[in-house]
Design a protein around this motif. Structure first.
Motif, mmCIF file in Angstrom:
data_model
loop_
_atom_site.group_PDB
_atom_site.id
_atom_site.type_symbol
_atom_site.label_atom_id
_atom_site.label_comp_id
_atom_site.label_asym_id
_atom_site.label_seq_id
_atom_site.Cartn_x
_atom_site.Cartn_y
_atom_site.Cartn_z
ATOM 1 N N ASN A 1 7.207 10.979 -4.539
ATOM 2 C CA ASN A 1 5.632 11.710 -4.448
ATOM 3 C C ASN A 1 5.475 12.802 -5.428
ATOM 4 O O ASN A 1 4.440 13.046 -5.648
ATOM 5 C CB ASN A 1 5.707 12.525 -3.058
ATOM 6 N N GLN B 1 0.620 -1.187 -0.076
ATOM 7 C CA GLN B 1 -0.146 0.196 0.043
ATOM 8 C C GLN B 1 0.925 1.206 0.077
ATOM 9 O O GLN B 1 1.782 1.289 0.667
ATOM 10 C CB GLN B 1 -1.161 -0.035 1.208
ATOM 11 N N ILE B 2 0.584 2.316 -0.819
ATOM 12 C CA ILE B 2 1.082 3.528 -0.551
ATOM 13 C C ILE B 2 -0.016 4.455 -0.193
ATOM 14 O O ILE B 2 -0.931 4.863 -0.861
ATOM 15 C CB ILE B 2 1.560 3.924 -2.161
ATOM 16 N N LEU C 1 4.820 10.309 -8.863
ATOM 17 C CA LEU C 1 4.084 9.277 -8.353
ATOM 18 C C LEU C 1 4.374 8.282 -9.048
ATOM 19 O O LEU C 1 3.654 7.475 -9.563
ATOM 20 C CB LEU C 1 2.295 9.573 -8.690
ATOM 21 N N LYS C 2 5.689 8.019 -9.271
ATOM 22 C CA LYS C 2 6.356 6.703 -9.923
ATOM 23 C C LYS C 2 7.896 6.291 -9.023
ATOM 24 O O LYS C 2 8.155 7.066 -8.278
ATOM 25 C CB LYS C 2 6.517 7.038 -11.249
ATOM 26 N N SER D 1 -7.756 -0.910 -8.940
ATOM 27 C CA SER D 1 -8.700 0.146 -9.215
ATOM 28 C C SER D 1 -10.022 -0.298 -9.573
ATOM 29 O O SER D 1 -10.030 -1.392 -10.558
ATOM 30 C CB SER D 1 -8.234 1.049 -10.391
ATOM 31 N N TRP E 1 10.260 5.625 -4.259
ATOM 32 C CA TRP E 1 8.882 6.273 -4.665
ATOM 33 C C TRP E 1 8.990 7.688 -4.742
ATOM 34 O O TRP E 1 9.414 8.352 -3.795
ATOM 35 C CB TRP E 1 7.627 5.780 -3.809
ATOM 36 N N TYR F 1 0.201 0.097 -14.139
ATOM 37 C CA TYR F 1 0.476 1.428 -13.640
ATOM 38 C C TYR F 1 1.776 1.939 -14.348
ATOM 39 O O TYR F 1 1.969 3.056 -14.365
ATOM 40 C CB TYR F 1 0.473 1.471 -12.257
ATOM 41 N N ARG G 1 -1.763 -1.353 -10.400
ATOM 42 C CA ARG G 1 -2.511 -0.626 -9.295
ATOM 43 C C ARG G 1 -4.135 -1.341 -9.213
ATOM 44 O O ARG G 1 -4.656 -1.335 -10.260
ATOM 45 C CB ARG G 1 -2.465 0.903 -9.615
ATOM 46 N N SER H 1 -2.503 7.036 0.643
ATOM 47 C CA SER H 1 -3.264 8.268 0.059
ATOM 48 C C SER H 1 -3.073 7.817 -1.662
ATOM 49 O O SER H 1 -3.769 8.692 -2.519
ATOM 50 C CB SER H 1 -2.568 9.485 0.044
ATOM 51 N N VAL H 2 -2.303 6.645 -2.016
ATOM 52 C CA VAL H 2 -2.550 6.262 -3.487
ATOM 53 C C VAL H 2 -3.178 5.160 -3.971
ATOM 54 O O VAL H 2 -3.711 5.111 -4.776
ATOM 55 C CB VAL H 2 -1.028 6.184 -3.816
#
Length: 668
Positions: A409, A332-333, A412-413, A357, A407, A364, A355, A335-336
């Motif tokens: 921020n 888990q990331i 986002l990769k 979804s 990672w 992703y 990811r 908030s992502v």
């Protein structure tokens, strides 16, 4: 008149006489059977290390996995006033022995003098023989009954009776076999300083491999007349432990057993009340968990409770990938979202990060990898990292470099952070000890094919913000590292798969002492590919996936046992708990649904096909893990369990097809 007085005196004398004594057991009138099995098992059938309960052939028995102190008791508990073993006695046993398991010598019962490790008396089985071994006046004596066919995977009851020169063996209330020995059974066989060992002779060698339902000692008489004739001669009962004799009742109307009596019942609501003798038989309803509990005078036992239970497994998603996949790492990331890093075999386009979804995985990010074997996600402070183990270099002649990604921020990769030289790396393991971060790589072999090489434990340097070599450990075709903590102690287990000539090699468990890992225990494994540590209650287990058995000579075997070990707090060692037949197993995954515990194995190859069932096993306490679901897989390489807002899932990867699958666990 004189005659009447003499008779009255004899009657008075007889009333004042002490109890008769035979072989040290105080008796008066008829002798009572001594249930030896009940003396070493918990009365209510609770779980016990080294033992599990098995129900087969319409009856229950116990199976022993190792000799433990709980399976013994001092002889002085039986022979209170006199330490001598009875000169006349009989032993009643009910056993079930698979013919494929019976070794040359297996002990059902042994009386051992502890200080000198001397066998005073033992009941021993071989494939078609029953032996009574005892210490005679001139040395060791043996009574051997031949052509006794008990190792046929069926229940059998036997009565062994000994008196003087004579011994008889009655099997299933049939015609008794009789032996006449030159020397009578000793009347002065002292048991001082000895212990009864049930199911073994105090050692691993000779451990009884069958099922035991009944083991009774009857001093002073032949028990045959007490149990025979019988309508069930193979399952006669003289004294069977309660939880083995009572099979679960089956109700055709509902699951509630209606007792044949009425009683006044008080139901307590709210928080958990005390359960003492005063509350015995009373009910407590847990309003928070919606559970109904019954007090037995000591503990509250669940009767009705709203718990999650695994019902069945449903096909949920076919995830087509760019290549075969050797490993999945779920994480888990914040908030992502939820991600799955897939280690793809092909170098182009590399490995994929997926990811979750709207209830499905979607691609992703692609990351350039070179025959990737495994991913490992970890955090240091507020930074998140993802390490990949590459098993080849970017080009011929170039060194193999495994990569740690960070990672971003902002983007986002995951972006490259640090490269580390590895040798056909199979696995990364990340862990922390005393707030210091470590990263261990399992180096499998060098470019010239040497499997006996050093794997490396790296340590995070907060100053340079990079990983640096902390320790090297010699491994043999290492495939997996597993880090775990028990109390204040930290352990690191390596799965060694191949030493250059054979897959029969030792895998090692290391313990952290003095700033480094030192050997704690070695365990013989067979092409080991994975360790999985898990806990059930306060019990600690370690399961190994054995891949295949290959020797310098002879064919490879893929249908072999993988083994679950349990940490024994007395010996401070991991001891064998259960063997499970697997097919070139490459992974174990432990997970929990409600109060139920499960293990799923990745079966990859049986010697002829990669299309196999991988199996989910459920924990059933005394019985260990039992199979409950079989899932069709193709070259299964990894299992992962995860939960989301939509439910609970299992995901597997295939090393033989560009397809991974997600299964949804249907829970009620």
């Amino acid at each position: 008149m004189m005659m009447m007085m003499m008779m009255m005196m004899m009657m008075l004398l007889s009333l004042s006489m002490p109890l008769k004594q035979k072989g040290g057991i105080m008796i008066q009138g008829d002798l009572h059977p001594v249930d030896l099995l009940s003396r070493v098992l918990p009365r209510n059938g609770e779980a016990q290390a080294g033992v599990r309960m098995v129900q087969e052939g319409g009856a229950r028995g116990v199976q022993f996995f190792r000799p433990t102190q709980t399976l013994t008791f001092p002889s002085s508990q039986l022979f209170v006033n006199c330490p001598h073993f009875p000169a006349e006695f009989s032993i009643v046993a009910t056993v079930k022995m698979p013919h494929t398991r019976v070794k040359r010598n297996e002990y059902l019962l042994a009386v051992v003098k502890e200080d000198v490790n001397q066998l005073l008396l033992g009941l021993r089985f071989s494939k078609e023989k029953v032996h009574l071994i005892y210490q005679g006046s001139t040395g060791k004596e043996r009574l051997s009954f031949k052509r006794v066919r008990m190792a046929d995977n069926h229940w059998h009851s036997m009565v062994l009776a000994v008196s003087g020169h004579h011994a008889t063996l009655t099997l299933d209330c049939g015609i008794p076999l009789e032996l006449v020995h030159k020397q009578p059974f000793p009347s002065d066989l002292s048991t001082g300083g000895s212990r009864f060992h049930i199911g073994s002779r105090r050692k691993w060698k000779g451990l009884f491999s069958g099922l035991l339902r009944q083991l009774v000692l009857l001093p002073g008489s032949d028990a045959t007349s007490r149990v025979c004739p019988s309508s069930r001669p193979s399952l006669v009962e003289l004294s069977v432990p309660t939880f083995l004799s009572n099979l679960p009742a089956i109700s055709h109307m509902n699951d509630v057993l209606v007792p044949p009596y009425e009683t006044e019942v008080r139901v307590t609501l709210g928080s958990k009340p005390a359960c003492t003798a005063a509350e015995q038989g009373q009910l407590w309803f847990d309003t928070l968990k919606r559970g109904l509990f019954l007090c037995d005078g000591t503990y509250w036992h669940s009767m009705l409770q709203d718990k999650d239970r695994l019902d069945y497994v449903d096909d949920h998603q076919d995830l087509y990938t760019s290549s075969e996949t050797l490993d999945i790492e779920l994480f888990q990331i914040p908030s992502v979202g939820l991600f799955a890093a897939m280690a793809h075999r092909a170098t182009k386009p590399g490995s994929g990060i997926y990811r979750w979804s709207h209830g499905h995985f979607q691609l992703y990010q692609n990351i350039s990898t070179f025959k990737a074997q495994a991913w490992k996600q970890f955090t240091i402070g507020k930074k998140m990292f993802l390490a990949v183990s590459n098993s080849m270099g970017p080009a011929d002649g170039e060194p193999e470099l495994s990569v740690v990604y960070r990672w971003s921020n902002k983007r986002l990769k995951f972006v490259p952070y640090q490269t580390l030289e590895t040798h056909s790396a199979r696995d990364w393991e990340a862990f922390q000890i005393n707030n210091e971060a470590f990263l261990a790589v399992a180096n499998h072999r060098t470019e010239n094919g040497n499997h006996n090489i050093e794997s490396v434990v790296y340590k995070w340097n907060p100053g340079t913000k990079t990983f640096e070599v902390n320790q090297t450990i010699l491994t043999s075709g290492a495939y997996d590292w597993e880090f775990f903590t028990v109390g204040p102690y930290h352990f690191l287990a390596v799965a060694n798969a191949f030493d250059g000539t054979s897959t029969q090699t030792d895998s090692s468990i290391y313990i952290w002492l003095g700033g480094a890992f030192q050997v704690f225990q070695t365990i013989r494994t067979f092409g080991a590919t994975d360790w999985e540590m898990f806990q059930i209650g306060n019990r600690v287990f370690l399961a190994v996936a054995n891949g295949h058995m290959l020797c310098e000579k002879g064919p490879s075997l893929y249908t072999i046992n993988s083994t679950i070990y349990e940490l024994d707090m007395t010996t401070k060692m991991f001891l064998k708990f259960q063997d499970i037949v697997t097919y070139s197993a490459v992974d174990w995954e432990f997970f929990t649904v409600g109060d139920e515990h499960f293990l799923v194995v990745a079966n990859s190859y049986d010697g002829s096909s990669y299309s196999l069932n991988s199996v989910i096993y459920r924990w059933q306490g005394y019985e260990g893990f039992v199979p409950v679901h079989r899932l069709p897989t193709i070259g299964c390489s990894d299992w992962e369990f995860f939960t989301s807002a939509e439910g609970s899932y299992l995901m597997y990867s295939s090393a033989k097809a560009p397809l991974s699958k997600v299964f949804k666990l249907r829970i009620h």
